[in-house]
Structures are given as C-alpha cells and as structure tokens.
Design a protein around this motif. Structure first.
Motif, PDB file in Angstrom:
ATOM      1  N   ILE A  87       0.825  -1.207   0.000  1.00  0.00           N
ATOM      2  CA  ILE A  87       0.000   0.000   0.000  1.00  0.00           C
ATOM      3  C   ILE A  87       0.861   1.261   0.000  1.00  0.00           C
ATOM      4  N   PHE A  88       1.957   1.241   0.751  1.00  0.00           N
ATOM      5  CA  PHE A  88       2.849   2.399   0.865  1.00  0.00           C
ATOM      6  C   PHE A  88       4.260   2.013   0.436  1.00  0.00           C
ATOM      7  N   PRO A  89       4.513   1.854  -0.861  1.00  0.00           N
ATOM      8  CA  PRO A  89       5.847   1.403  -1.287  1.00  0.00           C
ATOM      9  C   PRO A  89       6.952   2.407  -0.980  1.00  0.00           C
ATOM     10  N   GLU A  90       6.602   3.665  -0.769  1.00  0.00           N
ATOM     11  CA  GLU A  90       7.638   4.653  -0.455  1.00  0.00           C
ATOM     12  C   GLU A  90       8.198   4.464   0.956  1.00  0.00           C
ATOM     13  N   HIS A  91       7.501   3.720   1.810  1.00  0.00           N
ATOM     14  CA  HIS A  91       7.963   3.450   3.171  1.00  0.00           C
ATOM     15  C   HIS A  91       8.438   2.009   3.341  1.00  0.00           C
ATOM     16  N   ALA A  92       8.698   1.330   2.251  1.00  0.00           N
ATOM     17  CA  ALA A  92       9.062  -0.089   2.314  1.00  0.00           C
ATOM     18  C   ALA A  92      10.354  -0.318   3.087  1.00  0.00           C
ATOM     19  N   ALA A  93      11.308   0.590   2.959  1.00  0.00           N
ATOM     20  CA  ALA A  93      12.574   0.408   3.676  1.00  0.00           C
ATOM     21  C   ALA A  93      12.371   0.480   5.186  1.00  0.00           C
ATOM     22  N   THR A  94      11.529   1.381   5.641  1.00  0.00           N
ATOM     23  CA  THR A  94      11.245   1.495   7.069  1.00  0.00           C
ATOM     24  C   THR A  94      10.433   0.312   7.564  1.00  0.00           C
ATOM     25  N   LEU A  95       9.506  -0.154   6.754  1.00  0.00           N
ATOM     26  CA  LEU A  95       8.650  -1.263   7.157  1.00  0.00           C
ATOM     27  C   LEU A  95       9.421  -2.572   7.313  1.00  0.00           C
ATOM     28  N   GLN A  96      10.581  -2.673   6.696  1.00  0.00           N
ATOM     29  CA  GLN A  96      11.346  -3.919   6.776  1.00  0.00           C
ATOM     30  C   GLN A  96      11.816  -4.233   8.192  1.00  0.00           C
ATOM     31  N   TYR A  97      11.844  -3.227   9.078  1.00  0.00           N
ATOM     32  CA  TYR A  97      12.206  -3.484  10.476  1.00  0.00           C
ATOM     33  C   TYR A  97      11.165  -4.357  11.169  1.00  0.00           C
ATOM     34  N   GLY A  98       9.977  -4.455  10.609  1.00  0.00           N
ATOM     35  CA  GLY A  98       8.939  -5.307  11.168  1.00  0.00           C
ATOM     36  C   GLY A  98       9.251  -6.794  11.065  1.00  0.00           C
ATOM     37  N   TRP A  99      10.262  -7.149  10.289  1.00  0.00           N
ATOM     38  CA  TRP A  99      10.664  -8.546  10.171  1.00  0.00           C
ATOM     39  C   TRP A  99      11.505  -9.006  11.360  1.00  0.00           C
ATOM     40  N   ALA A 100      12.001  -8.091  12.174  1.00  0.00           N
ATOM     41  CA  ALA A 100      12.881  -8.455  13.299  1.00  0.00           C
ATOM     42  C   ALA A 100      12.202  -9.398  14.300  1.00  0.00           C
ATOM     43  N   PRO A 101      10.944  -9.151  14.726  1.00  0.00           N
ATOM     44  CA  PRO A 101      10.321 -10.116  15.645  1.00  0.00           C
ATOM     45  C   PRO A 101      10.174 -11.509  15.037  1.00  0.00           C
ATOM     46  N   MET A 102       9.911 -11.559  13.732  1.00  0.00           N
ATOM     47  CA  MET A 102       9.767 -12.858  13.074  1.00  0.00           C
ATOM     48  C   MET A 102      11.092 -13.610  13.073  1.00  0.00           C
ATOM     49  N   ALA A 103      12.175 -12.897  12.812  1.00  0.00           N
ATOM     50  CA  ALA A 103      13.486 -13.536  12.826  1.00  0.00           C
ATOM     51  C   ALA A 103      13.796 -14.080  14.216  1.00  0.00           C
TER      52      ALA A 103
END
Length: 125
Positions: A87-103
């Motif tokens: 939905i917000f591809p311009e914020h994709a780099a910031t959103l990638q921090y959301g993968w940390a809990p999954m890792a």
C-alpha cells in the motif's frame, strides 16, 4: 529478487543498457525501485502459514506457550508489514524493520526444538 539484481547492475554499470543516456542511472532505476509486489505477495502467504504454524504450536503445547504466542504475534506483524509495503511502497525500507520479531521467533523456536524437543535414545543391539 531479480529486480534487486537488475537495480544493482544498473547502479554499477548503466552503460550496459544501449541507447540510453548513461549520466542518469537514477532514471533507469526509478521504476524498478517500487517493484516490491513480487516480494511482498509471497511473503503474505508465508506469514499466513506462519500464523497457522505457531497457532498449532500454541494449541498443542509442544513448545512453551509464551514462545508460540510470540510467534503468532510476529507473524501478524509480518502480515501487516507486507500489506503496508504494497500500500505504501515509499515506506518499504522502514517497514522492513517489522521482520525483526519474526526472525527472533523463528530462530528461538528452532533452537528450542533442537535443544529440548527432540529426544534421541541410543539403540541397543
């Protein structure tokens, strides 16, 4: 992943594309920088499967409930991050921090299963 390598090669040597001005590699890379859909759509299916995976662990009590609940939470965060990237591809780099809990959830669950869940006994022949 292919788009990532194409972007990298265009940044590295834009003169490899014939017939295009080589002084503006950003113009070549611009359309490719928002091509996150091929990555986010499979990741949505991964996160939904991961929700089911950790939910089944939660119901079965095979691993500690706190660990499986954290895995469900992390999987929901990944689902939100992936939809947010679409939905917000311009914020994709910031959103990638959301993968940390999954890792953290995946690695911790793997270690727990490796250390405590597998019971092996020596065979007596």
């Amino acid at each position: 992943m292919i788009f990532g390598f194409v972007r990298l090669s265009l940044y590295h040597s834009p003169q490899s594309i014939g017939g295009v001005e080589t002084d503006r590699p950003q113009a070549l890379v611009g359309p490719l920088s928002h091509a996150f859909a091929p990555y986010n759509i499979p990741a949505i299916f991964f996160s939904i499967g991961s929700i089911l995976f950790f939910y089944l662990f939660f119901k079965s009590k095979y691993i500690p409930r706190i660990l499986s609940a954290f895995g469900v939470f992390a999987s929901v965060i990944v689902t939100i991050v992936c939809f947010g990237g679409l939905i917000f591809p311009e914020h994709a780099a910031t959103l990638q921090y959301g993968w940390a809990p999954m890792a953290l959830a995946e690695v911790t669950t793997g270690f727990w299963l490796m250390l405590f869940a597998v019971k092996t006994q020596a065979r007596s022949d």
